[in-house]
Design an enzyme around this catalytic site. Sequence first.
Site, PDB file in Angstrom:
ATOM      1  N   ASP A  18       0.805  -1.207   0.000  1.00 57.32           N
ATOM      2  CA  ASP A  18       0.000   0.000   0.000  1.00 57.32           C
ATOM      3  C   ASP A  18       0.849   1.273   0.000  1.00 57.32           C
ATOM      4  OD1 ASP A  18      -2.408  -1.264  -0.127  1.00 57.32           O
ATOM      5  OD2 ASP A  18      -2.840  -1.151   2.010  1.00 57.32           O
ATOM      6  N   GLY A  19       1.976   1.251   0.702  1.00 59.32           N
ATOM      7  CA  GLY A  19       2.841   2.421   0.714  1.00 59.32           C
ATOM      8  C   GLY A  19       3.338   2.766  -0.673  1.00 59.32           C
ATOM      9  N   ASN A  35      -4.790   9.125   1.888  1.00 61.27           N
ATOM     10  CA  ASN A  35      -5.393   8.472   3.046  1.00 61.27           C
ATOM     11  C   ASN A  35      -5.830   9.463   4.116  1.00 61.27           C
ATOM     12  OD1 ASN A  35      -5.331   5.885   2.113  1.00 61.27           O
ATOM     13  ND2 ASN A  35      -3.607   5.212   3.364  1.00 61.27           N
ATOM     14  N   GLU A  36      -4.856  10.148   4.727  1.00 64.71           N
ATOM     15  CA  GLU A  36      -5.179  11.054   5.817  1.00 64.71           C
ATOM     16  C   GLU A  36      -4.080  12.080   6.019  1.00 64.71           C
ATOM     17  OE1 GLU A  36      -2.312   8.447   7.232  1.00 64.71           O
ATOM     18  OE2 GLU A  36      -4.322   7.617   6.958  1.00 64.71           O
ATOM     19  N   ASN A  39      -6.794   5.890  10.533  1.00 64.53           N
ATOM     20  CA  ASN A  39      -8.065   6.306  11.125  1.00 64.53           C
ATOM     21  C   ASN A  39      -8.736   5.156  11.874  1.00 64.53           C
ATOM     22  OD1 ASN A  39     -10.628   8.047  11.240  1.00 64.53           O
ATOM     23  ND2 ASN A  39     -11.324   6.275  10.075  1.00 64.53           N
ATOM     24  N   TYR A  40      -8.773   3.988  11.269  1.00 68.19           N
ATOM     25  CA  TYR A  40      -9.414   2.820  11.887  1.00 68.19           C
ATOM     26  C   TYR A  40      -8.621   2.346  13.097  1.00 68.19           C
ATOM     27  CZ  TYR A  40     -12.084  -1.558  11.976  1.00 68.19           C
ATOM     28  OH  TYR A  40     -12.894  -2.615  12.330  1.00 68.19           O
ATOM     29  N   SER A  41      -7.306   2.393  13.011  1.00 68.50           N
ATOM     30  CA  SER A  41      -6.459   2.022  14.148  1.00 68.50           C
ATOM     31  C   SER A  41      -6.688   2.943  15.337  1.00 68.50           C
ATOM     32  CB  SER A  41      -4.979   2.054  13.749  1.00 68.50           C
ATOM     33  OG  SER A  41      -4.707   1.130  12.721  1.00 68.50           O
TER      34      SER A  41
END
Length: 255
Positions: free
Chosen positions: A45-46, A115-116, A159-161
């Site tokens: 993903d990175g 992503n964020e 965010n989910y973490s």
Amino acid sequence: MPAARNIAFMASDTPLAQEAKARLDARYGTHRPEDADVIVALGGDGFMLATLHGTQDLPAPVYGMNRGTVGFLMNTYGEDGLIDRLEAAEEAVINPLHMKATGVDGKVTEALAINEVSLLRAGPQAAKLRIHVDGKQRLDELVCDGALVSTPAGSTAYNYSAHGPILPIGADVLAVTAVAAFRPRRWRGALLPKGAIVRFEVVEPEKRPVMADADSRSVKAVADVVIRSEPSVEHRILFDPGHGLEERLLREQFQ
């Protein structure tokens, strides 16, 4: 998508990804990203995020194949029938976030994040943040390890973490999530319209240093960070049928 006649293969630096690129180049030909109908990113993903940022001004969509670790944005790796897979692929279009970070020294840094955008304490003491939305102060003091603004595409990542919500890919909202909030203890974040402009004001930045990060582009010692969606930039990502972002986000919530 239309016929994938010219494919540009891009790979991370890992031996697994480089070996895959060599085999795929030999089998399907080598083309520059500028001349490609589709770009295939080989890695995790990175590397997918890096590829999307690096090719955002090109017309070709990006199709990832997992030669990394997590691979949430990636398709299963396979060398056979690749052209058929590319032509049958589903397309997701996402807009990144725009970050404008002002340092304590007055220097301004701008960056995009798929992503964020996150703010994290950079010293032994907790960060103190004020949150403004569309020019109006909404939270006078958030004492925390950090805070972030996430897109739907990034909502299953950091965010989910941090116990933020998973957002449907088509939702026109952004998630504002605290990281280890101390005060207010029960503040669980917020969902904002996609067009909202979020401003984090760092309280006591010299005493309580804070860094900002946009998809791994970090800025140290920030005093003020403004975050908004960037509709003028569109990232086109391809997925195998039945395995698109919407399905992946749903699946994450029922595991």
